[in-house]
Design an enzyme around this catalytic site. Structure first.
Site, PDB file in Angstrom:
ATOM      1  N   GLY A  25       4.184   5.351  -2.894  1.00 15.19           N
ATOM      2  CA  GLY A  25       3.750   3.962  -2.775  1.00 15.19           C
ATOM      3  C   GLY A  25       4.806   3.153  -2.053  1.00 15.19           C
ATOM      4  O   GLY A  25       5.986   3.505  -2.085  1.00 15.19           O
ATOM      5  N   GLN A  65       9.377  -4.356   0.723  1.00 12.96           N
ATOM      6  CA  GLN A  65      10.381  -3.298   0.886  1.00 12.96           C
ATOM      7  C   GLN A  65      10.767  -3.080   2.350  1.00 12.96           C
ATOM      8  O   GLN A  65      11.770  -2.441   2.641  1.00 12.96           O
ATOM      9  CB  GLN A  65       9.873  -1.971   0.295  1.00 12.96           C
ATOM     10  CG  GLN A  65       9.734  -2.006  -1.210  1.00 12.96           C
ATOM     11  CD  GLN A  65       9.267  -0.671  -1.740  1.00 12.96           C
ATOM     12  OE1 GLN A  65       8.076  -0.402  -1.799  1.00 12.96           O
ATOM     13  NE2 GLN A  65      10.205   0.190  -2.112  1.00 12.96           N
ATOM     14  N   CYS A  82      12.359   4.438  -7.148  1.00 13.43           N
ATOM     15  CA  CYS A  82      11.888   3.508  -6.126  1.00 13.43           C
ATOM     16  C   CYS A  82      12.698   3.736  -4.855  1.00 13.43           C
ATOM     17  O   CYS A  82      13.916   3.921  -4.927  1.00 13.43           O
ATOM     18  CB  CYS A  82      12.081   2.085  -6.629  1.00 13.43           C
ATOM     19  SG  CYS A  82      11.634   0.826  -5.425  1.00 13.43           S
ATOM     20  N   LEU A  83      12.025   3.721  -3.704  1.00 12.83           N
ATOM     21  CA  LEU A  83      12.728   3.933  -2.435  1.00 12.83           C
ATOM     22  C   LEU A  83      13.740   2.819  -2.169  1.00 12.83           C
ATOM     23  O   LEU A  83      14.654   2.992  -1.362  1.00 12.83           O
ATOM     24  CB  LEU A  83      11.722   4.008  -1.277  1.00 12.83           C
ATOM     25  CG  LEU A  83      10.736   5.182  -1.311  1.00 12.83           C
ATOM     26  CD1 LEU A  83       9.716   5.059  -0.185  1.00 12.83           C
ATOM     27  CD2 LEU A  83      11.461   6.518  -1.217  1.00 12.83           C
ATOM     28  N   HIS A 136       3.937  -0.663 -10.465  1.00  5.66           N
ATOM     29  CA  HIS A 136       5.224  -0.660  -9.754  1.00  5.66           C
ATOM     30  C   HIS A 136       5.109  -1.425  -8.426  1.00  5.66           C
ATOM     31  O   HIS A 136       5.955  -2.269  -8.117  1.00  5.66           O
ATOM     32  CB  HIS A 136       5.647   0.801  -9.525  1.00  5.66           C
ATOM     33  CG  HIS A 136       6.945   0.973  -8.820  1.00  5.66           C
ATOM     34  ND1 HIS A 136       8.047   1.550  -9.414  1.00  5.66           N
ATOM     35  CD2 HIS A 136       7.337   0.634  -7.565  1.00  5.66           C
ATOM     36  CE1 HIS A 136       9.057   1.553  -8.543  1.00  5.66           C
ATOM     37  NE2 HIS A 136       8.647   1.011  -7.418  1.00  5.66           N
ATOM     38  N   GLU A 137       4.043  -1.141  -7.671  1.00  4.10           N
ATOM     39  CA  GLU A 137       3.916  -1.754  -6.341  1.00  4.10           C
ATOM     40  C   GLU A 137       3.525  -3.230  -6.432  1.00  4.10           C
ATOM     41  O   GLU A 137       3.998  -4.045  -5.647  1.00  4.10           O
ATOM     42  CB  GLU A 137       2.913  -0.976  -5.478  1.00  4.10           C
ATOM     43  CG  GLU A 137       3.245   0.504  -5.256  1.00  4.10           C
ATOM     44  CD  GLU A 137       4.660   0.759  -4.742  1.00  4.10           C
ATOM     45  OE1 GLU A 137       5.216  -0.101  -4.036  1.00  4.10           O
ATOM     46  OE2 GLU A 137       5.218   1.818  -5.073  1.00  4.10           O
ATOM     47  N   HIS A 160       6.459  -5.268  -7.031  1.00  2.00           N
ATOM     48  CA  HIS A 160       7.212  -5.555  -5.795  1.00  2.00           C
ATOM     49  C   HIS A 160       6.706  -6.848  -5.150  1.00  2.00           C
ATOM     50  O   HIS A 160       7.486  -7.621  -4.616  1.00  2.00           O
ATOM     51  CB  HIS A 160       7.049  -4.420  -4.775  1.00  2.00           C
ATOM     52  CG  HIS A 160       8.025  -3.291  -4.938  1.00  2.00           C
ATOM     53  ND1 HIS A 160       9.387  -3.464  -4.893  1.00  2.00           N
ATOM     54  CD2 HIS A 160       7.831  -1.962  -5.113  1.00  2.00           C
ATOM     55  CE1 HIS A 160       9.991  -2.286  -5.040  1.00  2.00           C
ATOM     56  NE2 HIS A 160       9.068  -1.356  -5.183  1.00  2.00           N
TER      57      HIS A 160
HETATM   58 NI    NI Z   1       9.407   0.695  -5.493  1.00  2.00          NI
END
Ligand code: NI
Length: 175
Positions: free
Chosen positions: A46, A51, A99-100, A141-142, A145
């Site tokens: 995701g 991000q 998370c990236l 999670h997304e 963000h």
């Molecule tokens: Ni993330």
């Protein structure tokens, strides 16, 4: 197609709330394609627009991430525009969430077991669906963000501050 640069904590756009998309034009569609490429390039399931430094309410995810026989060939980008969680059910611990944008750290995070999501698809069509398991975690999670919230913000203050200190120390070393 382009691989975009994924911002890492403590970049500012990660902690800022995003605004709704009014018109899904070619620019937004290209952005979604690039986000999908970037997500796969970095082996994520995701990715949310903040991000990559764009504070618009767009997320992409791999709609096959929860397949039991997941293979790279079956991965597929799905985009959600202006997504909202409109109902939640139960709770469970999502294990080893990462998370990236959060480098070198994973943790167990308390999440809802099932959520109902309302959003627009890439064609601007309204959709509503229930998500559970891995997909429920991706959605929470997304969408977090898009509200400027990272999974570390959902940990105890102690754990969060430990991560932040460690990360800031590492950044100082890199300079
Ligand atoms: Ni993330």
């Amino acid at each position: 197609m382009a691989i975009l640069n994924i911002l890492k904590y403590p970049e500012k756009s990660l902690s800022q709330p995003s605004v709704n998309v009014d018109v899904i034009d070619d620019k937004i569609k290209q952005l979604i394609k690039d986000m999908g490429e970037t997500m796969f390039h970095d082996a994520g399931v995701g990715l949310a627009a903040p991000q990559i430094g764009i504070n618009k309410r767009i997320l992409v995810y791999d709609s096959h991430a929860m397949d039991p026989e997941y293979e790279e060939e079956t991965r597929e980008i799905t985009a959600l525009i202006n997504p909202e969680i409109i109902a939640t059910y139960g709770s469970f611990i999502s294990e080893d969430e990462g998370c990236l944008s959060v480098v070198g750290y994973r943790a167990n995070v308390k999440r809802f077991e099932r959520v109902t999501v309302k959003a627009l698809n890439i064609e601007g069509k309204k959709m509503e669906f229930d998500a559970d398991g891995v997909l429920a975690v991706i959605m929470q999670h997304e969408i977090d963000h898009l509200d400027g919230v990272l999974f570390i913000d959902r940990l105890s203050p102690l754990k969060r501050s430990m991560y932040k200190k460690k990360r800031l120390k590492e950044l100082k070393k890199e300079q």
